[in-house]
Design a protein around this motif. Structure first.
Motif, PDB file in Angstrom:
ATOM      1  N   TRP A 197       0.827  -1.205   0.000  1.00 57.25           N
ATOM      2  CA  TRP A 197       0.000   0.000   0.000  1.00 57.25           C
ATOM      3  C   TRP A 197       0.864   1.258   0.000  1.00 57.25           C
ATOM      4  CZ3 TRP A 197      -5.001  -0.069   3.423  1.00 57.25           C
ATOM      5  CH2 TRP A 197      -5.837  -1.107   2.999  1.00 57.25           C
ATOM      6  N   ILE A 198       0.308   2.320  -0.559  1.00 54.71           N
ATOM      7  CA  ILE A 198       0.919   3.646  -0.492  1.00 54.71           C
ATOM      8  C   ILE A 198       0.419   4.332   0.780  1.00 54.71           C
ATOM      9  CG2 ILE A 198       1.209   5.885  -1.624  1.00 54.71           C
ATOM     10  CD1 ILE A 198       0.413   4.558  -4.260  1.00 54.71           C
ATOM     11  N   PRO A 199       1.315   4.805   1.634  1.00 49.25           N
ATOM     12  CA  PRO A 199       0.870   5.551   2.826  1.00 49.25           C
ATOM     13  C   PRO A 199       0.632   7.021   2.467  1.00 49.25           C
ATOM     14  CG  PRO A 199       3.242   5.420   2.826  1.00 49.25           C
ATOM     15  CD  PRO A 199       2.786   4.668   1.586  1.00 49.25           C
ATOM     16  N   ASP A 200       0.070   7.783   3.404  1.00 47.40           N
ATOM     17  CA  ASP A 200       0.071   9.242   3.254  1.00 47.40           C
ATOM     18  C   ASP A 200       1.522   9.692   3.047  1.00 47.40           C
ATOM     19  OD1 ASP A 200      -2.624   9.124   3.697  1.00 47.40           O
ATOM     20  OD2 ASP A 200      -2.590  10.105   5.649  1.00 47.40           O
ATOM     21  N   LEU A 201       1.716  10.750   2.280  1.00 44.38           N
ATOM     22  CA  LEU A 201       3.062  11.133   1.853  1.00 44.38           C
ATOM     23  C   LEU A 201       3.434  12.528   2.329  1.00 44.38           C
ATOM     24  CD1 LEU A 201       2.776   9.860  -1.831  1.00 44.38           C
ATOM     25  CD2 LEU A 201       4.076   8.756   0.003  1.00 44.38           C
ATOM     26  N   GLU A 202       4.652  12.680   2.798  1.00 48.99           N
ATOM     27  CA  GLU A 202       5.247  13.983   3.122  1.00 48.99           C
ATOM     28  C   GLU A 202       6.331  14.251   2.084  1.00 48.99           C
ATOM     29  OE1 GLU A 202       4.504  16.197   5.320  1.00 48.99           O
ATOM     30  OE2 GLU A 202       3.284  15.182   6.848  1.00 48.99           O
ATOM     31  N   LEU A 203       6.139  15.288   1.289  1.00 50.41           N
ATOM     32  CA  LEU A 203       7.054  15.588   0.178  1.00 50.41           C
ATOM     33  C   LEU A 203       7.482  17.043   0.262  1.00 50.41           C
ATOM     34  CD1 LEU A 203       4.785  13.852  -2.468  1.00 50.41           C
ATOM     35  CD2 LEU A 203       6.848  12.875  -1.475  1.00 50.41           C
ATOM     36  N   GLY A 204       8.346  17.357   1.228  1.00 57.86           N
ATOM     37  CA  GLY A 204       8.730  18.748   1.427  1.00 57.86           C
ATOM     38  C   GLY A 204       7.526  19.566   1.855  1.00 57.86           C
ATOM     39  N   ARG A 205       7.170  20.567   1.066  1.00 56.98           N
ATOM     40  CA  ARG A 205       6.025  21.430   1.390  1.00 56.98           C
ATOM     41  C   ARG A 205       4.699  20.826   0.932  1.00 56.98           C
ATOM     42  NH1 ARG A 205       5.494  25.845  -1.158  1.00 56.98           N
ATOM     43  NH2 ARG A 205       6.764  25.255  -2.962  1.00 56.98           N
ATOM     44  N   THR A 206       4.749  19.670   0.306  1.00 56.67           N
ATOM     45  CA  THR A 206       3.548  19.022  -0.203  1.00 56.67           C
ATOM     46  C   THR A 206       3.187  17.830   0.678  1.00 56.67           C
ATOM     47  OG1 THR A 206       4.187  19.635  -2.464  1.00 56.67           O
ATOM     48  CG2 THR A 206       2.517  17.909  -2.226  1.00 56.67           C
ATOM     49  N   ARG A 207       1.905  17.706   1.007  1.00 52.62           N
ATOM     50  CA  ARG A 207       1.439  16.565   1.798  1.00 52.62           C
ATOM     51  C   ARG A 207       0.263  15.920   1.082  1.00 52.62           C
ATOM     52  NH1 ARG A 207       1.412  13.720   6.336  1.00 52.62           N
ATOM     53  NH2 ARG A 207      -0.572  13.008   7.196  1.00 52.62           N
ATOM     54  N   VAL A 208       0.262  14.582   1.027  1.00 51.24           N
ATOM     55  CA  VAL A 208      -0.820  13.814   0.413  1.00 51.24           C
ATOM     56  C   VAL A 208      -1.521  12.999   1.488  1.00 51.24           C
ATOM     57  CG1 VAL A 208      -1.443  12.105  -1.325  1.00 51.24           C
ATOM     58  CG2 VAL A 208       0.489  13.645  -1.742  1.00 51.24           C
ATOM     59  N   GLU A 209      -2.835  13.160   1.589  1.00 49.47           N
ATOM     60  CA  GLU A 209      -3.644  12.392   2.529  1.00 49.47           C
ATOM     61  C   GLU A 209      -4.753  11.677   1.765  1.00 49.47           C
ATOM     62  OE1 GLU A 209      -3.147  15.622   6.208  1.00 49.47           O
ATOM     63  OE2 GLU A 209      -5.138  15.143   5.406  1.00 49.47           O
ATOM     64  N   PHE A 210      -4.946  10.401   2.051  1.00 49.12           N
ATOM     65  CA  PHE A 210      -6.003   9.621   1.418  1.00 49.12           C
ATOM     66  C   PHE A 210      -7.218   9.627   2.340  1.00 49.12           C
ATOM     67  CE2 PHE A 210      -1.972   7.557  -0.135  1.00 49.12           C
ATOM     68  CZ  PHE A 210      -1.955   8.286  -1.317  1.00 49.12           C
ATOM     69  N   VAL A 211      -8.348  10.126   1.846  1.00 53.53           N
ATOM     70  CA  VAL A 211      -9.401  10.612   2.738  1.00 53.53           C
ATOM     71  C   VAL A 211     -10.783   9.987   2.529  1.00 53.53           C
ATOM     72  CG1 VAL A 211      -8.285  12.848   3.128  1.00 53.53           C
ATOM     73  CG2 VAL A 211      -9.801  12.558   1.156  1.00 53.53           C
ATOM     74  N   ASP A 212     -10.885   8.888   1.821  1.00 53.45           N
ATOM     75  CA  ASP A 212     -12.204   8.261   1.611  1.00 53.45           C
ATOM     76  C   ASP A 212     -12.954   8.119   2.930  1.00 53.45           C
ATOM     77  OD1 ASP A 212     -10.374   7.636  -0.465  1.00 53.45           O
ATOM     78  OD2 ASP A 212     -11.658   6.003  -1.149  1.00 53.45           O
ATOM     79  N   GLY A 213     -14.181   8.614   2.978  1.00 55.26           N
ATOM     80  CA  GLY A 213     -15.013   8.463   4.161  1.00 55.26           C
ATOM     81  C   GLY A 213     -14.618   9.308   5.345  1.00 55.26           C
ATOM     82  N   GLN A 214     -13.696  10.250   5.157  1.00 56.45           N
ATOM     83  CA  GLN A 214     -13.206  11.063   6.271  1.00 56.45           C
ATOM     84  C   GLN A 214     -13.756  12.492   6.207  1.00 56.45           C
ATOM     85  OE1 GLN A 214      -8.945  10.752   6.939  1.00 56.45           O
ATOM     86  NE2 GLN A 214      -8.875   8.745   5.954  1.00 56.45           N
ATOM     87  N   GLU A 215     -13.410  13.272   7.208  1.00 56.61           N
ATOM     88  CA  GLU A 215     -13.797  14.680   7.292  1.00 56.61           C
ATOM     89  C   GLU A 215     -12.575  15.522   7.645  1.00 56.61           C
ATOM     90  OE1 GLU A 215     -17.004  15.320   9.984  1.00 56.61           O
ATOM     91  OE2 GLU A 215     -18.216  13.654   9.200  1.00 56.61           O
ATOM     92  N   ARG A 216     -12.592  16.775   7.210  1.00 54.39           N
ATOM     93  CA  ARG A 216     -11.558  17.730   7.581  1.00 54.39           C
ATOM     94  C   ARG A 216     -12.227  19.060   7.912  1.00 54.39           C
ATOM     95  NH1 ARG A 216      -9.226  13.621   7.404  1.00 54.39           N
ATOM     96  NH2 ARG A 216      -7.184  13.117   6.496  1.00 54.39           N
ATOM     97  N   GLU A 217     -11.592  19.823   8.804  1.00 59.44           N
ATOM     98  CA  GLU A 217     -12.067  21.168   9.122  1.00 59.44           C
ATOM     99  C   GLU A 217     -10.921  22.152   8.963  1.00 59.44           C
ATOM    100  OE1 GLU A 217     -14.006  21.642  12.828  1.00 59.44           O
ATOM    101  OE2 GLU A 217     -15.594  20.173  12.384  1.00 59.44           O
ATOM    102  N   VAL A 218     -11.202  23.238   8.286  1.00 60.34           N
ATOM    103  CA  VAL A 218     -10.247  24.334   8.138  1.00 60.34           C
ATOM    104  C   VAL A 218     -10.973  25.596   8.568  1.00 60.34           C
ATOM    105  CG1 VAL A 218      -8.756  25.632   6.582  1.00 60.34           C
ATOM    106  CG2 VAL A 218      -9.092  23.159   6.221  1.00 60.34           C
TER     107      VAL A 218
END
Length: 369
Positions: A197-218
């Motif tokens: 599997w591919i995990p969430d990724l930290e790429l310098g100033r870029t971040r990848v999160e896999f979010v199916d079925g999730q929520e976020r608040e900003v």
């Protein structure tokens, strides 16, 4: 209303590119006082049957990618609902592709589960290039064993669809569901449960999160990534997507992604229960009638869209994407437009919201100049 712009409370939606403009896409820029998010930053050239020369199709695709790339400069986050080429920008599509993603928070479809084989591979190609160009490491260095080996069958949750009487089509439907269940189990027990599997990724100033079925608040903005949902009918071989709901201070946007209508009754019921102020739907792929899409499922999609029009407060409703690849689209779903007239609501393509005639109609009639 400003051309191509929708507003509800503190939510502003700019339609960037859709199929009605002449290239496959379903891309929007959403702004609230807390953030700006670019949704599905991809475009693809129209299919061979589309009534334009290949060169003009390529030019429209290039124009779409340029428009989306320019909009990405205003975005804090990028959302990718699935890995079809008209929904995300590949790194081999031009010099601006890297700039679309660099320095952004990327919320994306899980590439490890509820995904078909072709999108599994596309996701690994995509994140492999991203790791190399932004993180200066190889994706293979961070792959992990599967974190899940048992996967529930999403069809079992489709109460309305499973209880629907399909009359003369019922026997054929049961046969297709049986074959689909076997296909699902092979993916679940083989690809998803056994391959890295591919995990969430930290790429310098870029971040990848896999979010199916999730929520976020900003700040005061809430985002819900609802799904995974089938990309069309039950066990559709083209895979799964998630839909997006954005809320702020009582105002709500719902972006369907590729539900193809929706075809599935339970998905329509979910949209109705959300009752969004702003609604962006993708229509059924009528250009595939008799090939990969049948009239029974077209009738389901039309009925579901009509139910949605009657029930939700959104007005206008944007209906675009797959539907606008067919010059006869309005005739194929004429009941949808009749229900819109009965309810006093507007059902518009993105082009029409922008004050333009859909490209498919202009191209077919020679009204391009």
């Amino acid at each position: 209303m400003e051309t191509g712009l929708l507003r509800a409370g503190d939510i502003e939606v700019r339609l960037l590119w859709f199929d009605s403009l002449g290239a496959k896409s379903s891309s929007i820029l959403v702004r609230t006082p807390d953030m700006a998010v670019l949704i599905d930053p991809g475009a693809a050239a129209m299919q061979p049957s589309y009534p334009l020369p290949a060169q003009e199709k390529a030019e429209l695709k290039a124009k779409a990618l340029e428009v989306i790339s320019k909009a990405s400069r205003k975005a804090d986050a990028i959302i990718i609902t699935h890995y079809h080429h008209d929904h995300y920008m590949r790194f081999d599509q031009g010099p601006f592709a890297k700039a679309v993603y660099e320095g952004k928070l990327i919320w994306a479809k899980d590439p490890n589960r509820y995904i078909n084989k072709s999108q599994w591979k596309r996701a690994r190609d995509f994140y492999g290039r991203m790791c190399e160009e932004m993180g200066h490491f190889r994706l293979e260095e961070v792959l992990r064993p599967p974190s899940q080996t048992d996967f529930s069958d999403p069809v079992e949750k489709l109460r309305l669809a499973l209880n629907k009487d399909f009359g003369d089509y019922q026997a054929k439907r049961e046969e297709l569901l049986l074959k689909g269940r076997s296909w699902f189990q092979k993916l679940a027990k083989g690809l998803w449960a056994r391959r890295p599997w591919i995990p969430d990724l930290e790429l310098g100033r870029t971040r990848v999160e896999f979010v199916d079925g999730q929520e976020r608040e900003v700040g005061h903005t809430a985002l819900r990534f609802v799904g995974p949902f089938f990309h069309g009918v039950e066990y559709d071989r083209v895979g799964w997507v998630f839909s997006l709901v954005v809320e702020r201070d009582g105002a709500k946007l719902l972006y369907s992604s590729d539900l193809q209508g929706p075809v599935i009754e339970d998905y329509a019921e979910w949209i109705i229960s959300e009752d969004p102020d702003l609604l962006i739907l993708d229509g059924p792929p009528t250009y595939l009638l008799g090939y990969m899409f049948n009239r029974t499922n077209l009738s389901r999609a039309v009925e579901n869209i009509c139910r949605i029009i009657r029930a939700v407060r959104a007005d206008p409703i944007i209906l675009d994407h797959h539907l606008l690849r067919d010059v006869r689209y309005a005739q194929r779903i004429r009941r949808v437009y009749a229900v819109a007239r009965e309810t006093g609501k507007a059902v518009l393509t993105a082009a029409e919201l922008m004050g333009e005639e859909p490209m498919i109609l202009r191209a077919a009639s020679g009204r391009l100049k």
